[in-house]
Each structure stands twice: as structure tokens, then as C-alpha cells.
Design a protein around this motif. Structure first.
Motif, PDB file in Angstrom:
ATOM      1  N   VAL A   8       0.856  -1.178   0.000  1.00 26.35           N
ATOM      2  CA  VAL A   8       0.000   0.000   0.000  1.00 26.35           C
ATOM      3  C   VAL A   8       0.896   1.234   0.000  1.00 26.35           C
ATOM      4  N   VAL A   9       0.754   2.079  -1.010  1.00 26.44           N
ATOM      5  CA  VAL A   9       1.542   3.302  -1.091  1.00 26.44           C
ATOM      6  C   VAL A   9       0.763   4.417  -0.412  1.00 26.44           C
ATOM      7  N   VAL A  10       1.411   5.082   0.535  1.00 26.18           N
ATOM      8  CA  VAL A  10       0.778   6.192   1.244  1.00 26.18           C
ATOM      9  C   VAL A  10       1.572   7.459   0.966  1.00 26.18           C
ATOM     10  N   SER A  11       0.942   8.592   1.181  1.00 25.67           N
ATOM     11  CA  SER A  11       1.641   9.858   0.959  1.00 25.67           C
ATOM     12  C   SER A  11       2.717  10.049   2.018  1.00 25.67           C
ATOM     13  N   GLU A  12       3.677  10.878   1.700  1.00 24.43           N
ATOM     14  CA  GLU A  12       4.735  11.178   2.657  1.00 24.43           C
ATOM     15  C   GLU A  12       4.133  11.811   3.921  1.00 24.43           C
ATOM     16  N   GLU A  13       3.108  12.631   3.745  1.00 29.27           N
ATOM     17  CA  GLU A  13       2.460  13.269   4.895  1.00 29.27           C
ATOM     18  C   GLU A  13       1.802  12.230   5.800  1.00 29.27           C
ATOM     19  N   GLU A  14       1.126  11.249   5.196  1.00 32.58           N
ATOM     20  CA  GLU A  14       0.483  10.195   5.981  1.00 32.58           C
ATOM     21  C   GLU A  14       1.526   9.347   6.712  1.00 32.58           C
ATOM     22  N   ALA A  15       2.626   9.037   6.029  1.00 35.67           N
ATOM     23  CA  ALA A  15       3.690   8.253   6.660  1.00 35.67           C
ATOM     24  C   ALA A  15       4.308   9.034   7.818  1.00 35.67           C
ATOM     25  N   ARG A  16       4.518  10.333   7.616  1.00 35.95           N
ATOM     26  CA  ARG A  16       5.079  11.183   8.675  1.00 35.95           C
ATOM     27  C   ARG A  16       4.137  11.217   9.873  1.00 35.95           C
ATOM     28  N   ALA A  17       2.847  11.414   9.618  1.00 34.47           N
ATOM     29  CA  ALA A  17       1.861  11.484  10.703  1.00 34.47           C
ATOM     30  C   ALA A  17       1.774  10.153  11.445  1.00 34.47           C
ATOM     31  N   SER A  18       1.810   9.048  10.721  1.00 36.75           N
ATOM     32  CA  SER A  18       1.735   7.734  11.340  1.00 36.75           C
ATOM     33  C   SER A  18       2.954   7.484  12.229  1.00 36.75           C
ATOM     34  N   ALA A  19       4.131   7.820  11.727  1.00 42.53           N
ATOM     35  CA  ALA A  19       5.354   7.620  12.505  1.00 42.53           C
ATOM     36  C   ALA A  19       5.347   8.495  13.753  1.00 42.53           C
ATOM     37  N   ALA A  20       4.897   9.733  13.610  1.00 39.70           N
ATOM     38  CA  ALA A  20       4.822  10.638  14.763  1.00 39.70           C
ATOM     39  C   ALA A  20       3.813  10.118  15.786  1.00 39.70           C
ATOM     40  N   ALA A  21       2.693   9.574  15.304  1.00 43.86           N
ATOM     41  CA  ALA A  21       1.672   9.036  16.204  1.00 43.86           C
ATOM     42  C   ALA A  21       2.196   7.824  16.970  1.00 43.86           C
ATOM     43  N   GLN A  22       3.170   7.128  16.385  1.00 41.09           N
ATOM     44  CA  GLN A  22       3.790   5.984  17.058  1.00 41.09           C
ATOM     45  C   GLN A  22       4.848   6.425  18.057  1.00 41.09           C
ATOM     46  N   GLY A  23       5.091   7.735  18.112  1.00 41.06           N
ATOM     47  CA  GLY A  23       6.041   8.265  19.081  1.00 41.06           C
ATOM     48  C   GLY A  23       7.467   8.384  18.587  1.00 41.06           C
ATOM     49  N   LEU A  24       7.684   8.221  17.289  1.00 46.21           N
ATOM     50  CA  LEU A  24       9.040   8.372  16.776  1.00 46.21           C
ATOM     51  C   LEU A  24       9.465   9.832  16.848  1.00 46.21           C
ATOM     52  N   PRO A  25      10.694  10.098  17.275  1.00 44.35           N
ATOM     53  CA  PRO A  25      11.182  11.473  17.274  1.00 44.35           C
ATOM     54  C   PRO A  25      11.318  11.972  15.834  1.00 44.35           C
ATOM     55  N   GLU A  26      11.255  13.259  15.653  1.00 43.93           N
ATOM     56  CA  GLU A  26      11.311  13.865  14.315  1.00 43.93           C
ATOM     57  C   GLU A  26      12.546  13.407  13.538  1.00 43.93           C
ATOM     58  N   GLU A  27      13.689  13.272  14.218  1.00 42.08           N
ATOM     59  CA  GLU A  27      14.909  12.830  13.519  1.00 42.08           C
ATOM     60  C   GLU A  27      14.717  11.429  12.938  1.00 42.08           C
ATOM     61  N   ALA A  28      14.063  10.550  13.681  1.00 45.60           N
ATOM     62  CA  ALA A  28      13.817   9.185  13.211  1.00 45.60           C
ATOM     63  C   ALA A  28      12.816   9.186  12.060  1.00 45.60           C
ATOM     64  N   VAL A  29      11.828  10.055  12.122  1.00 44.86           N
ATOM     65  CA  VAL A  29      10.848  10.167  11.042  1.00 44.86           C
ATOM     66  C   VAL A  29      11.554  10.601   9.765  1.00 44.86           C
ATOM     67  N   ARG A  30      12.408  11.615   9.869  1.00 48.99           N
ATOM     68  CA  ARG A  30      13.143  12.096   8.690  1.00 48.99           C
ATOM     69  C   ARG A  30      14.048  10.999   8.130  1.00 48.99           C
ATOM     70  N   MET A  31      14.697  10.244   9.021  1.00 48.75           N
ATOM     71  CA  MET A  31      15.570   9.162   8.562  1.00 48.75           C
ATOM     72  C   MET A  31      14.760   8.097   7.826  1.00 48.75           C
ATOM     73  N   ARG A  32      13.625   7.705   8.388  1.00 48.26           N
ATOM     74  CA  ARG A  32      12.778   6.685   7.761  1.00 48.26           C
ATOM     75  C   ARG A  32      12.328   7.141   6.375  1.00 48.26           C
ATOM     76  N   LEU A  33      11.842   8.380   6.278  1.00 47.65           N
ATOM     77  CA  LEU A  33      11.393   8.882   4.984  1.00 47.65           C
ATOM     78  C   LEU A  33      12.563   9.015   4.009  1.00 47.65           C
ATOM     79  N   GLY A  34      13.733   9.365   4.525  1.00 47.19           N
ATOM     80  CA  GLY A  34      14.922   9.442   3.672  1.00 47.19           C
ATOM     81  C   GLY A  34      15.315   8.088   3.119  1.00 47.19           C
ATOM     82  N   LEU A  35      15.189   7.041   3.931  1.00 44.42           N
ATOM     83  CA  LEU A  35      15.492   5.687   3.449  1.00 44.42           C
ATOM     84  C   LEU A  35      14.520   5.257   2.355  1.00 44.42           C
ATOM     85  N   PHE A  36      13.233   5.565   2.545  1.00 42.54           N
ATOM     86  CA  PHE A  36      12.256   5.234   1.507  1.00 42.54           C
ATOM     87  C   PHE A  36      12.562   5.986   0.214  1.00 42.54           C
ATOM     88  N   ALA A  37      12.932   7.262   0.323  1.00 42.23           N
ATOM     89  CA  ALA A  37      13.252   8.057  -0.870  1.00 42.23           C
ATOM     90  C   ALA A  37      14.497   7.492  -1.562  1.00 42.23           C
TER      91      ALA A  37
END
Length: 101
Positions: A13-42
Motif C-alpha cells: 500500500v503506497v501512502v503519501s509522505e504526509e500520511e507516513a510522517r503522521a503515522s510515525a509521529a503518532a507511534q512516538g518516533l522522534p522527528e529525527e527518526a521520522v526524517r531518517m525513515r522517509l529518507g530511506l524510503f526516498a
């Protein structure tokens, strides 16, 4: 490949970057970890991991482990943790292509 290994359908399932960011933040990931995760996907989307440099085998003293071998170790029907056997979909963030050359 994961469907072959587990013997069951796995839906991507492909989700928008915004949805992935919101989901990761809702799971309690710090912003640095969210950016790293999205960077790996990119980076994956841009093909950064498509080739294995022969230097890796020289550095680690053995051939690199293939993605198939990693997935077989994680997803084999007998040995996979129940959380992996019951996951209905892999949610991949949709990211914009980078401007890197």
C-alpha cells in the motif's frame, strides 16, 4: 518476493509522505527518526540500494546477504513471529523524486 516466501498474498500500500510522517509521529518516533525513515524510503525509490559494491564483500570477508535470504530468515511461515504472519499490508510512503543527479 515476500509473497513467494510466506506462501500468502502480501499487499503493498503506497501512502503519501504526509500520511507516513503522521503515522510515525503518532507511534512516538522522534522527528529525527521520522526524517531518517522517509529518507530511506526516498533513497530506495531512487535506486540507491539497487547495486552492491564489490567492496562490501572485501570489507566483511564474505559475500553479502541477499534480500531474499534476509526475507526468508524473517518471514518463513514456521519461524516468523506472529506479528509478521498477520500483517495485512506493507505501507510504503509515497515520496517525491529527489532532485539529486
Amino acid at each position: 518476493m515476500a509473497s513467494e516466501i510466506t506462501g500468502r498474498p502480501i499487499r503493498r500500500v503506497v501512502v503519501s509522505e504526509e500520511e507516513a510522517r503522521a503515522s510515525a509521529a503518532a507511534q512516538g518516533l522522534p522527528e529525527e527518526a521520522v526524517r531518517m525513515r522517509l529518507g530511506l524510503f526516498a533513497a530506495a525509490r531512487d535506486g540507491e540500494f539497487a547495486r552492491v559494491d564489490p567492496t562490501l564483500a572485501q570489507l566483511i570477508g564474505r559475500p553479502p546477504t541477499s534480500m531474499r535470504e534476509v526475507l526468508e530468515g524473517m518471514l518463513s511461515p514456521v519461524e516468523a513471529p506472529s506479528r509478521l504472519r498477520t500483517t495485512p499490508a506493507l505501507r510504503i510512503p509515497e515520496t517525491q523524486p529527489s532532485s539529486r543527479a
